[in-house]
Design a protein around this motif. Structure first.
Motif: not given
Length: 107
Positions: A93, A96-97
């Motif tokens: 995550d 991705i961020e």
């Protein structure tokens, strides 16, 4: 008999100059015509490798869990597995961020 002296001038020791800094070498990313710096090409390969490795691993782990009766998995082991899988999900995550954040900053 005396030796003749050479008529060549004596060589002076040469001072080695530092080589000029090399420009980043551009490489091609698979499937594209654009050349990119090696670091970006390496990152691209890493992401592709991750994409090709994670799904089969997930299928394998899921298969193992599905074929194991729940009562056979000790609570400590179940908690450790959940903790490790959550850490992995958090790390993905964050990637991705970071990538999504970089795209919006340039737009």
């Amino acid at each position: 008999m005396a030796r003749k002296k050479s008529r060549r001038p004596t060589k002076k020791p040469t001072v080695k100059e530092k080589p000029a800094k090399k420009k980043p070498r551009l490489t091609r990313v698979t499937g594209g015509d654009r050349a990119v710096p090696p670091k970006l090409a390496d990152t691209d390969r890493q992401i592709q490798r991750l994409w090709h490795n994670v799904p089969p691993q997930c299928v394998s782990i899921t298969s193992s869990i599905d074929t194991t009766p729940p009562e056979m998995i000790p609570d400590e082991m179940r908690e450790r597995w959940l903790r490790e899988l959550r850490k992995t999900a958090v790390a993905l995550d964050l990637l991705i961020e970071r990538l999504a954040g970089g795209a919006t900053a340039e737009a």
